[in-house]
Design a protein around this motif. Structure first.
Motif, PDB file in Angstrom:
ATOM      1  N   THR A  73       0.717  -1.200   0.004  1.00  0.00           N
ATOM      2  CA  THR A  73       0.079   0.072   0.118  1.00  0.00           C
ATOM      3  C   THR A  73       0.781   1.364  -0.298  1.00  0.00           C
ATOM      4  OG1 THR A  73      -1.650  -1.121   1.111  1.00  0.00           O
ATOM      5  CG2 THR A  73      -1.795   1.141   1.163  1.00  0.00           C
ATOM      6  N   ALA A  74       2.162   1.259   0.821  1.00  0.00           N
ATOM      7  CA  ALA A  74       2.863   2.448   0.818  1.00  0.00           C
ATOM      8  C   ALA A  74       3.590   2.619  -0.391  1.00  0.00           C
ATOM      9  CB  ALA A  74       3.842   2.263   1.913  1.00  0.00           C
ATOM     10  N   VAL A  75       3.860   1.475  -1.197  1.00  0.00           N
ATOM     11  CA  VAL A  75       4.654   1.630  -2.388  1.00  0.00           C
ATOM     12  C   VAL A  75       3.586   2.198  -3.699  1.00  0.00           C
ATOM     13  CG1 VAL A  75       5.659   0.330  -4.378  1.00  0.00           C
ATOM     14  CG2 VAL A  75       6.217  -0.026  -2.058  1.00  0.00           C
ATOM     15  N   VAL A  76       2.262   2.009  -3.554  1.00  0.00           N
ATOM     16  CA  VAL A  76       1.380   2.131  -4.461  1.00  0.00           C
ATOM     17  C   VAL A  76       1.033   3.749  -4.088  1.00  0.00           C
ATOM     18  CG1 VAL A  76      -1.197   2.140  -5.067  1.00  0.00           C
ATOM     19  CG2 VAL A  76       0.298   0.174  -4.986  1.00  0.00           C
ATOM     20  N   VAL A  77       1.081   4.272  -2.881  1.00  0.00           N
ATOM     21  CA  VAL A  77       0.481   5.634  -2.425  1.00  0.00           C
ATOM     22  C   VAL A  77       1.616   6.307  -2.834  1.00  0.00           C
ATOM     23  CG1 VAL A  77      -0.127   7.044  -0.663  1.00  0.00           C
ATOM     24  CG2 VAL A  77      -1.098   5.029  -0.653  1.00  0.00           C
ATOM     25  N   ILE A  78       2.887   5.996  -2.407  1.00  0.00           N
ATOM     26  CA  ILE A  78       4.055   6.904  -2.923  1.00  0.00           C
ATOM     27  C   ILE A  78       4.344   7.133  -4.368  1.00  0.00           C
ATOM     28  CG2 ILE A  78       6.563   7.239  -2.903  1.00  0.00           C
ATOM     29  CD1 ILE A  78       6.379   5.878   0.062  1.00  0.00           C
ATOM     30  N   GLY A  79       3.917   6.233  -5.171  1.00  0.00           N
ATOM     31  CA  GLY A  79       3.951   6.090  -6.635  1.00  0.00           C
ATOM     32  C   GLY A  79       2.985   7.181  -6.922  1.00  0.00           C
ATOM     33  N   ILE A 116       4.037  10.677  -6.442  1.00  0.00           N
ATOM     34  CA  ILE A 116       5.012  10.903  -7.499  1.00  0.00           C
ATOM     35  C   ILE A 116       4.403  11.188  -8.825  1.00  0.00           C
ATOM     36  CG2 ILE A 116       7.306  10.203  -8.528  1.00  0.00           C
ATOM     37  CD1 ILE A 116       7.881   8.693  -6.059  1.00  0.00           C
ATOM     38  N   ALA A 117       3.633  10.467  -9.224  1.00  0.00           N
ATOM     39  CA  ALA A 117       2.969  10.659 -10.589  1.00  0.00           C
ATOM     40  C   ALA A 117       2.169  12.016 -10.469  1.00  0.00           C
ATOM     41  CB  ALA A 117       2.024   9.476 -10.950  1.00  0.00           C
ATOM     42  N   ALA A 118       1.427  12.170  -9.427  1.00  0.00           N
ATOM     43  CA  ALA A 118       0.593  13.100  -9.305  1.00  0.00           C
ATOM     44  C   ALA A 118       1.556  14.786  -9.493  1.00  0.00           C
ATOM     45  CB  ALA A 118      -0.330  13.515  -8.230  1.00  0.00           C
ATOM     46  N   VAL A 119       2.743  14.526  -8.808  1.00  0.00           N
ATOM     47  CA  VAL A 119       3.673  15.667  -8.890  1.00  0.00           C
ATOM     48  C   VAL A 119       4.126  15.688 -10.115  1.00  0.00           C
ATOM     49  CG1 VAL A 119       5.907  16.538  -7.981  1.00  0.00           C
ATOM     50  CG2 VAL A 119       4.031  15.605  -6.305  1.00  0.00           C
ATOM     51  N   VAL A 120       4.510  14.715 -10.966  1.00  0.00           N
ATOM     52  CA  VAL A 120       5.334  14.876 -12.171  1.00  0.00           C
ATOM     53  C   VAL A 120       4.202  15.187 -13.150  1.00  0.00           C
ATOM     54  CG1 VAL A 120       6.108  13.345 -14.039  1.00  0.00           C
ATOM     55  CG2 VAL A 120       6.892  13.244 -11.836  1.00  0.00           C
ATOM     56  N   PHE A 124      -4.446  17.822  -9.587  1.00  0.00           N
ATOM     57  CA  PHE A 124      -4.761  16.782 -10.329  1.00  0.00           C
ATOM     58  C   PHE A 124      -5.482  17.033 -11.496  1.00  0.00           C
ATOM     59  CE2 PHE A 124      -6.403  12.457 -11.363  1.00  0.00           C
ATOM     60  CZ  PHE A 124      -4.977  11.825 -11.704  1.00  0.00           C
ATOM     61  N   VAL A 125      -6.818  17.223 -11.151  1.00  0.00           N
ATOM     62  CA  VAL A 125      -7.757  17.585 -12.272  1.00  0.00           C
ATOM     63  C   VAL A 125      -7.336  18.616 -13.272  1.00  0.00           C
ATOM     64  CG1 VAL A 125     -10.283  18.364 -12.634  1.00  0.00           C
ATOM     65  CG2 VAL A 125      -9.678  16.672 -10.572  1.00  0.00           C
TER      66      VAL A 125
END
Length: 115
Positions: A50-56, A59-63, A94-95
């Protein structure tokens, strides 16, 4: 013949009974401990995934957000439309960023429209 066991034998029998009860309790405690350890290991694995998915996702949202800001700044839109897209991207990161790449960027590449 006496049916009463000698005093030492009674103590020995009581000690054996106590040891067997302790062994039984320890076995139960060990199985409970093993069960808890397995649950903890499973929980840690799930928590780790879960932590890996949330962190990923973060990161994707920031990028996506940073990419949208750069893309908006480099677009051929007029100052007012750039400002509007930048405000939209900052208010709803995000939106706004997602809509920029789906709608706004395509409109900015097509150039100004004739009325």
């Amino acid at each position: 013949m006496s049916l009463v066991a000698p005093r030492g034998a009674a103590k020995e029998q009581a000690r054996k009974k106590t040891e067997s009860e302790a062994t039984r309790r320890n076995g139960t405690m060990m199985s409970q401990y093993t069960h808890q350890a397995l649950l903890a290991a499973t929980e840690n694995t799930t928590t780790g995934i879960t932590a890996v998915v949330v962190i990923g996702a973060c990161i994707a949202a920031v990028v996506l957000f940073v990419g949208a800001l750069i893309s908006i700044a480099r677009s051929r839109l007029t100052g007012g439309m750039k400002f509007a897209w930048l405000v939209f991207a900052f208010v709803l990161p995000f939106v706004g960023s997602l809509l920029w790449f789906l709608v706004g960027r395509r409109d900015s590449l097509s150039g100004p429209r004739a009325l």
